[in-house]
Enzyme design. Structure first.
Site, PDB file in Angstrom:
ATOM      1  N   LYS A 154       0.847  -1.352   0.011  1.00 42.78           N
ATOM      2  CA  LYS A 154       0.034   0.179  -0.063  1.00 42.78           C
ATOM      3  C   LYS A 154       1.014   1.296   0.053  1.00 42.78           C
ATOM      4  O   LYS A 154       0.709   2.309  -0.815  1.00 42.78           O
ATOM      5  CB  LYS A 154      -0.919  -0.163   1.159  1.00 42.78           C
ATOM      6  CG  LYS A 154      -2.122  -1.185   1.299  1.00 42.78           C
ATOM      7  CD  LYS A 154      -2.904  -1.433   2.670  1.00 42.78           C
ATOM      8  CE  LYS A 154      -1.937  -1.571   3.729  1.00 42.78           C
ATOM      9  NZ  LYS A 154      -1.527  -2.822   3.853  1.00 42.78           N
ATOM     10  N   GLY A 161       2.934  -0.708   8.857  1.00 42.60           N
ATOM     11  CA  GLY A 161       4.270  -0.171   8.323  1.00 42.60           C
ATOM     12  C   GLY A 161       4.052  -0.467   6.880  1.00 42.60           C
ATOM     13  O   GLY A 161       4.322  -1.141   6.219  1.00 42.60           O
TER      14      GLY A 161
HETATM   15  P1  GDP Z   1       2.237  -2.160   3.330  1.00 38.72           P
HETATM   16  O1  GDP Z   1       2.107  -2.271   4.737  1.00 38.72           O
HETATM   17  O2  GDP Z   1       0.997  -2.632   2.284  1.00 38.72           O
HETATM   18  O3  GDP Z   1       2.489  -0.787   2.848  1.00 38.72           O
HETATM   19  O4  GDP Z   1       3.396  -2.875   2.587  1.00 38.72           O
HETATM   20  P2  GDP Z   1       4.888  -3.216   3.565  1.00 38.72           P
HETATM   21  O5  GDP Z   1       5.669  -2.021   2.954  1.00 38.72           O
HETATM   22  O6  GDP Z   1       4.635  -3.523   4.664  1.00 38.72           O
HETATM   23  O7  GDP Z   1       5.572  -4.614   2.651  1.00 38.72           O
HETATM   24  C1  GDP Z   1       5.441  -4.646   1.210  1.00 38.72           C
HETATM   25  C2  GDP Z   1       7.200  -4.772   0.934  1.00 38.72           C
HETATM   26  O8  GDP Z   1       7.112  -5.098  -0.387  1.00 38.72           O
HETATM   27  C3  GDP Z   1       7.809  -3.551   1.241  1.00 38.72           C
HETATM   28  O9  GDP Z   1       9.240  -3.955   1.639  1.00 38.72           O
HETATM   29  C4  GDP Z   1       8.113  -3.051  -0.024  1.00 38.72           C
HETATM   30  O10 GDP Z   1       9.176  -2.165  -0.404  1.00 38.72           O
HETATM   31  C5  GDP Z   1       8.122  -4.360  -1.172  1.00 38.72           C
HETATM   32  N1  GDP Z   1       7.521  -3.985  -2.496  1.00 38.72           N
HETATM   33  C6  GDP Z   1       6.267  -3.475  -2.792  1.00 38.72           C
HETATM   34  N2  GDP Z   1       6.119  -3.423  -4.180  1.00 38.72           N
HETATM   35  C7  GDP Z   1       6.995  -4.359  -4.814  1.00 38.72           C
HETATM   36  C8  GDP Z   1       7.074  -5.225  -5.895  1.00 38.72           C
HETATM   37  O11 GDP Z   1       6.428  -4.813  -6.954  1.00 38.72           O
HETATM   38  N3  GDP Z   1       8.369  -5.982  -5.816  1.00 38.72           N
HETATM   39  C9  GDP Z   1       9.028  -6.116  -4.878  1.00 38.72           C
HETATM   40  N4  GDP Z   1      10.122  -7.096  -5.035  1.00 38.72           N
HETATM   41  N5  GDP Z   1       9.006  -5.574  -3.667  1.00 38.72           N
HETATM   42  C10 GDP Z   1       7.701  -4.712  -3.591  1.00 38.72           C
HETATM   43  P1  IMO Z   2      -0.126  -2.734   7.252  1.00 40.13           P
HETATM   44  O1  IMO Z   2      -0.729  -1.459   7.211  1.00 40.13           O
HETATM   45  C1  IMO Z   2       0.379  -6.981   8.330  1.00 40.13           C
HETATM   46  C2  IMO Z   2      -1.536  -8.237  12.541  1.00 40.13           C
HETATM   47  C3  IMO Z   2      -0.366  -8.545  13.370  1.00 40.13           C
HETATM   48  C4  IMO Z   2      -1.303  -9.638  14.045  1.00 40.13           C
HETATM   49  C5  IMO Z   2      -2.794  -9.199  13.895  1.00 40.13           C
HETATM   50  C6  IMO Z   2      -3.192  -8.311  15.504  1.00 40.13           C
HETATM   51  O2  IMO Z   2       1.397  -2.764   7.429  1.00 40.13           O
HETATM   52  O3  IMO Z   2      -0.297  -3.899   6.326  1.00 40.13           O
HETATM   53  P2  IMO Z   2      -2.480  -6.025  16.228  1.00 40.13           P
HETATM   54  O4  IMO Z   2      -1.239  -5.594  16.678  1.00 40.13           O
HETATM   55  O5  IMO Z   2      -2.979  -5.155  15.014  1.00 40.13           O
HETATM   56  O6  IMO Z   2      -3.245  -6.234  17.411  1.00 40.13           O
HETATM   57  O7  IMO Z   2      -2.049  -7.421  15.653  1.00 40.13           O
HETATM   58  O8  IMO Z   2      -2.696  -7.862  12.851  1.00 40.13           O
HETATM   59  N1  IMO Z   2      -1.283  -6.873  11.645  1.00 40.13           N
HETATM   60  C7  IMO Z   2      -0.703  -6.767  10.473  1.00 40.13           C
HETATM   61  N2  IMO Z   2      -0.116  -7.633   9.566  1.00 40.13           N
HETATM   62  N3  IMO Z   2       0.241  -5.673   8.033  1.00 40.13           N
HETATM   63  C8  IMO Z   2       0.056  -4.812   9.010  1.00 40.13           C
HETATM   64  O9  IMO Z   2      -0.229  -3.603   8.694  1.00 40.13           O
HETATM   65  C9  IMO Z   2      -0.810  -5.146  10.213  1.00 40.13           C
HETATM   66  N4  IMO Z   2      -1.216  -4.545  11.254  1.00 40.13           N
HETATM   67  C10 IMO Z   2      -1.500  -5.608  12.234  1.00 40.13           C
HETATM   68  O10 IMO Z   2       0.724  -9.131  12.873  1.00 40.13           O
HETATM   69  O11 IMO Z   2      -1.411 -10.987  13.157  1.00 40.13           O
HETATM   70 MG    MG Z   3       2.955  -3.150   6.045  1.00 38.21          MG
END
Ligand code: GDP
Ligand code: IMO
Ligand code: MG
Length: 430
Positions: A16, A40
């Site tokens: 996202k 995150g």
């Molecule tokens: P979010 O919580 O939905 O914002 O996703 P996160 O940032 O927690 O996790 C997504 C991970 O995938 C991050 O480390 C990004 O940098 C990485 N990422 C996003 N898009 C791509 C992609 O198209 N390819 C690869 N290899 N990594 C990606």
């Molecule tokens: P983003 O926005 C992935 C998961 C935790 C756990 C459950 C409950 O980065 O996609 P909590 O601390 O919310 O009570 O934990 O939800 N969890 C996530 N997993 N991405 C997240 O956010 C999460 N936020 C909570 O790992 O399983």
């Molecule tokens: Mg995340």
């Protein structure tokens, strides 16, 4: 009424952050509406590498207002740390607003999260939370004993409110869990420090949003977590404690449903989840490990390994329906580049019967067996490809299948973590 939503379609971490960063170029406001620093969101662009937890990704766009909605729960220390990190990268944070109605994550929420997880793990029932106090703070919100941002600004009543709630919390901490009580004086002092640090950011958000909407400004709503972590629609009780589906936007900001023009669902080309709970397509073998290694699947908040598995189209379809998703952003296609064979779950088998929905009972969610459609891998790198036609034929087949099965358009395909490595087929946020 141009508001656009970004919603996670799986168990969070779909990418996202990257998508909001890419599409927020023309946004006047980017707003978070749910969750807290359990989120995150990673962004990698020419300004640097960022991990956002509370602050909307739109802060990186000049003149864009970054708004933390009332539905978000705010840990002031985490907020201050994030601001400090942004300042180190010379990011201007003067356009940041926190709703005065947002609830505060207090030290006792974090402590209670830890104590409750420990209790549950002793009986084999841990949720695997992020430990950020999310469950306890939303409990207090619904129990009507939470402290809100606005309380920080009213020193006449703050001490009394804190005294009342801390008495109750300390009873629970010490009598139920046998933990050490939290000192009232210490907690009050922390609140005074936070009041000082946060005062300039705390404001009513409704006038800002409504003025923006009525003057045709563009608002992007940045969801946290994903559909399957939703408190109502997810794999309960292995969920987070807020609603993560589109419906959460309206209560979490005060925008009305008719303001949202486009709901973009973000899905990974496979599936991951962090923490415990059912996961029908999970691969506990070398294939799952290979996906995790190639995709660098470690939690952005807790650094735990994410569990990995094949794309679950039944789940994705369910998320699309519940959130009214208009289009999909497909991420991490590059992670599948080296596989001989790739699977997509198209049905489940439960008690000898084929079903095409994800059941609600936890027992059934654990017992469903995925029925797969097989795809030949493309064994070619996709990173950096700028046009869909240039993708390997088998990758196009895989993507087209997801599109037709899910019944919504794929509007972008992401081929690396970097902002520029995205095939943008349609910009919903024109
Ligand atoms: P979010 O919580 O939905 O914002 O996703 P996160 O940032 O927690 O996790 C997504 C991970 O995938 C991050 O480390 C990004 O940098 C990485 N990422 C996003 N898009 C791509 C992609 O198209 N390819 C690869 N290899 N990594 C990606
Ligand atoms: P983003 O926005 C992935 C998961 C935790 C756990 C459950 C409950 O980065 O996609 P909590 O601390 O919310 O009570 O934990 O939800 N969890 C996530 N997993 N991405 C997240 O956010 C999460 N936020 C909570 O790992 O399983
Ligand atoms: Mg995340």
């Amino acid at each position: 009424m141009p508001a656009y939503a970004i919603i996670g379609g799986q168990w969070g971490d779909e990418g996202k952050g990257k998508v909001v960063d890419l599409l927020s170029e023309k946004a006047d406001i980017v707003a978070r509406f749910n969750g807290g620093n359990n989120a995150g969101h990673t962004v990698i662009n020419s300004m640097g590498n960022f991990k956002f937890h509370l602050i909307p990704v739109g802060i990186l766009r000049q003149n864009c207002i970054a708004l933390i909605g009332n539905g978000v729960v705010v840990n002031p220390d985490a907020f201050a740390a994030e601001i400090a990190t942004l300042h180190e990268s010379d990011v201007d944070t003067s356009n940041l607003i926190i709703s005065e109605k947002a609830h505060l994550i207090m030290p006792y929420h974090i402590k209670l999260d830890e104590l409750e997880e420990r209790r549950r793990s002793e009986i084999g029932e841990a949720i695997g939370t992020t430990g950020m106090g999310i469950g306890p703070v939303y409990m207090d919100k619904t129990s009507r004993i939470g402290l809100r941002m606005i309380d920080l600004l009213d020193k006449n009543t703050l001490f009394h409110k804190l005294e009342v709630v801390l008495k109750q919390k300390n009873d629970v901490i010490s009598k139920l869990y046998g933990g050490d009580p939290i000192d009232l004086g210490y907690s009050y002092e922390r609140c005074l420090v936070w009041a000082e640090e946060l005062a300039d950011y705390i404001k009513p958000i409704e006038p800002v949003l409504h003025e923006a909407l009525s003057s045709g400004k563009k608002i992007m709503l940045e969801g946290a977590q994903g559909a399957m972590l939703d408190l109502d629609h997810g794999t309960y009780p292995y969920v987070t404690s807020s609603n993560t589906v589109t419906g959460s936007i309206f209560a979490g900001t005060g925008c009305s449903p008719d303001t949202v023009n486009y709901i973009l669902g973000i899905v990974k080309s496979y599936t991951t989840r962090v923490g415990k709970g059912p996961f029908p397509t999970e691969l506990k073998d070398e294939v799952g490990k290979k996906i995790g290694d190639k995709g660098k699947e470690f939690g952005t908040v807790t650094n735990r390994s994410r569990r990995c598995g094949w794309f679950d189209a039944v789940l994705a379809k369910q998320a699309i329906i519940i959130s009214g998703i208009t289009g999909l952003a497909l991420t991490k296609i590059d992670v599948l580049d080296e596989f001989e064979e790739i699977n997509i779950c198209v049905k489940y088998e439960l008690d000898g019967k084929k079903i095409d929905y994800f059941p609600s009972s936890l027992r059934d969610q654990y017992n469903v067996k995925p029925v797969y459609k097989k795809f030949e891998g493309w064994k070619q790198t996709t990173t950096g490809i700028k046009k869909k036609e240039k993708l390997p034929k088998n990758a196009r087949k895989y993507i087209s299948f997801i599109e037709s099965f899910c019944g919504v358009k794929i509007s972008s395909i992401s081929t690396s973590p970097k902002r520029e490595d995205t095939i943008l087929l349609e910009n919903p946020f024109k």
